[in-house]
Design a protein around this motif. Sequence first.
Motif, PDB file in Angstrom:
ATOM      1  N   LEU A 217       0.789  26.652 -57.009  1.00 16.38           N
ATOM      2  CA  LEU A 217       0.522  27.482 -56.575  1.00 16.38           C
ATOM      3  C   LEU A 217       1.766  28.519 -55.700  1.00 16.38           C
ATOM      4  N   VAL A 218       3.117  27.897 -56.447  1.00 20.65           N
ATOM      5  CA  VAL A 218       4.137  27.659 -55.853  1.00 20.65           C
ATOM      6  C   VAL A 218       4.178  29.638 -55.698  1.00 20.65           C
ATOM      7  N   ARG A 219       3.952  30.734 -56.404  1.00 23.02           N
ATOM      8  CA  ARG A 219       4.324  32.035 -56.501  1.00 23.02           C
ATOM      9  C   ARG A 219       2.827  32.581 -55.178  1.00 23.02           C
ATOM     10  N   GLU A 220       1.886  31.794 -54.922  1.00 19.66           N
ATOM     11  CA  GLU A 220       1.277  31.712 -53.176  1.00 19.66           C
ATOM     12  C   GLU A 220       2.193  31.404 -52.301  1.00 19.66           C
TER      13      GLU A 220
ATOM     14  N   ALA B 227       2.656  26.449 -44.662  1.00 23.19           N
ATOM     15  CA  ALA B 227       1.833  27.635 -46.111  1.00 23.19           C
ATOM     16  C   ALA B 227       0.785  27.053 -46.411  1.00 23.19           C
ATOM     17  N   ASP B 228       0.903  25.690 -46.839  1.00 24.46           N
ATOM     18  CA  ASP B 228      -0.369  24.926 -47.052  1.00 24.46           C
ATOM     19  C   ASP B 228      -1.459  25.137 -46.693  1.00 24.46           C
TER      20      ASP B 228
ATOM     21  N   ASP C 133      -5.437  18.457 -67.860  1.00 25.49           N
ATOM     22  CA  ASP C 133      -5.019  20.144 -67.547  1.00 25.49           C
ATOM     23  C   ASP C 133      -6.357  20.631 -67.465  1.00 25.49           C
ATOM     24  N   ARG C 134      -7.542  20.859 -67.892  1.00 26.75           N
ATOM     25  CA  ARG C 134      -8.978  21.660 -67.459  1.00 26.75           C
ATOM     26  C   ARG C 134      -9.019  20.824 -65.759  1.00 26.75           C
ATOM     27  N   VAL C 135      -8.903  20.179 -65.748  1.00 26.32           N
ATOM     28  CA  VAL C 135      -9.166  19.410 -63.755  1.00 26.32           C
ATOM     29  C   VAL C 135      -8.151  20.669 -63.476  1.00 26.32           C
ATOM     30  N   ARG C 136      -7.030  20.421 -63.767  1.00 28.30           N
ATOM     31  CA  ARG C 136      -5.767  21.118 -63.078  1.00 28.30           C
ATOM     32  C   ARG C 136      -5.736  22.529 -62.730  1.00 28.30           C
ATOM     33  N   ARG C 137      -6.376  22.954 -64.156  1.00 28.56           N
ATOM     34  CA  ARG C 137      -6.516  24.267 -64.387  1.00 28.56           C
ATOM     35  C   ARG C 137      -7.311  24.984 -63.320  1.00 28.56           C
ATOM     36  N   HIS C 138      -8.659  24.132 -63.362  1.00 31.87           N
ATOM     37  CA  HIS C 138      -9.670  24.812 -62.632  1.00 31.87           C
ATOM     38  C   HIS C 138      -9.544  24.120 -61.001  1.00 31.87           C
ATOM     39  N   GLY C 139      -8.827  23.498 -60.852  1.00 31.21           N
ATOM     40  CA  GLY C 139      -8.891  23.672 -59.325  1.00 31.21           C
ATOM     41  C   GLY C 139      -7.839  24.039 -59.105  1.00 31.21           C
ATOM     42  N   ALA C 140      -6.488  24.633 -59.713  1.00 30.05           N
ATOM     43  CA  ALA C 140      -5.205  25.868 -59.444  1.00 30.05           C
ATOM     44  C   ALA C 140      -6.589  27.243 -59.079  1.00 30.05           C
TER      45      ALA C 140
ATOM     46  N   ARG D 270      -9.647  31.032 -53.514  1.00 29.83           N
ATOM     47  CA  ARG D 270     -10.601  31.431 -51.673  1.00 29.83           C
ATOM     48  C   ARG D 270      -9.160  31.381 -51.619  1.00 29.83           C
ATOM     49  N   SER D 271      -7.743  31.501 -51.965  1.00 27.96           N
ATOM     50  CA  SER D 271      -6.723  31.756 -50.565  1.00 27.96           C
ATOM     51  C   SER D 271      -6.161  33.357 -51.011  1.00 27.96           C
ATOM     52  N   ARG D 272      -6.563  34.327 -51.437  1.00 28.41           N
ATOM     53  CA  ARG D 272      -5.833  35.281 -52.291  1.00 28.41           C
ATOM     54  C   ARG D 272      -5.981  36.368 -50.943  1.00 28.41           C
ATOM     55  N   HIS D 273      -7.595  36.347 -50.999  1.00 19.87           N
ATOM     56  CA  HIS D 273      -7.564  37.517 -49.765  1.00 19.87           C
ATOM     57  C   HIS D 273      -6.951  37.317 -48.218  1.00 19.87           C
ATOM     58  N   ARG D 274      -6.467  36.375 -48.336  1.00 18.06           N
ATOM     59  CA  ARG D 274      -5.935  35.876 -46.703  1.00 18.06           C
ATOM     60  C   ARG D 274      -4.368  36.082 -47.309  1.00 18.06           C
ATOM     61  N   LEU D 275      -3.409  35.275 -48.374  1.00 17.83           N
ATOM     62  CA  LEU D 275      -2.471  35.905 -48.200  1.00 17.83           C
ATOM     63  C   LEU D 275      -2.168  37.791 -48.600  1.00 17.83           C
TER      64      LEU D 275
END
Length: 321
Positions: free
Chosen positions: A79-82, A128-129, A293-300, A306-311
């Motif tokens: 989530l480095v961009r966010e 920010a986290d 990688d699948r677990v990591r991708r889905h978690g991201a 869940r955070s897009r609207h807040r940013l």
Amino acid sequence: MTRLSAITPSGSVQLGNYLGAIRQWAAEGTDEDVYFISDLHAMTTSHNPSRLRALTREQLAVLVATGVDPRSVSVQSDLVRELGALTWVLECTCTYGEAARMIQFKEKSKGRSSVRLSLLTYPVLMAADILLQGAREVPVGDDQRQHVELARALARRFNGTYGEVFAMPKAVVPPTAARVRDLADPTRKMAKSAKDSAGTVFVLDSPDLVRRKVRRAVTDDLGVVRYAPEEQPGVANLLEVLAACARKAPEEVAESVKGYAELKEVTAEAVVEELRPVRERTRELLDDPAELDRVRRHGAERSRERSRHRLDAALRVSGLG
């Protein structure tokens, strides 16, 4: 209510991390909680990029292998961009004095002529986290409480200046957990980044290595097995580890052990068996990059969703976009 916790890949996951936090995340976490590998935080001091990447994958595998809900697990840098965008907005809300008075910055920069700027600003990244995910509670020790208070201050200031966007987080005392000390020096905590690993049991240590480390644990010359942390820190440390593995009180397990040799043998076997399924499942995940990688991708994706609207709201009300 969303709780947020993280582990930094500054070294391999050790017994204290597992018994003191990760095992509880697996047992008590809800689908609203957020658990992440804070690899960006590991860059505040000199690091090896390849090792950082490997440790991040290892920690992700350990969390999933322990039973932490994969939907709640993510890697911070995914989530480095966010986080980069929100960190800048929050840095424009924070003062230099607030950042410079952070205790960890003072301690880590003391006596050094040059430190990375990130050591000063990473508490804003931590804010920010917390704020990006809408966390209401952040379980932390005393060394991190000040950082959560900074997040509260920045949320309050931002909301008051631009409009209500962020939930107000609060630091909470984590549930009582095992206090695991270094086996070779029970006056200090077991640490994954310790220079001397003789007193540190890592989750991925082989059973034979675990046994050797526990058998070499420091005790004392009193020869009495009792739970007395002040008078017998080495013995107390072994009893706390044994008790955590057995899900009992240290005083209770002390009653069934007759001597130091027996205490070390029983503790070693308890640790080996406690870590066995986690170690085996972690190895399976590390040997299956596609699944990890699948677990990591889905978690991201879930964290991003869940955070897009807040940013978006934070950028909009502060005059961006």
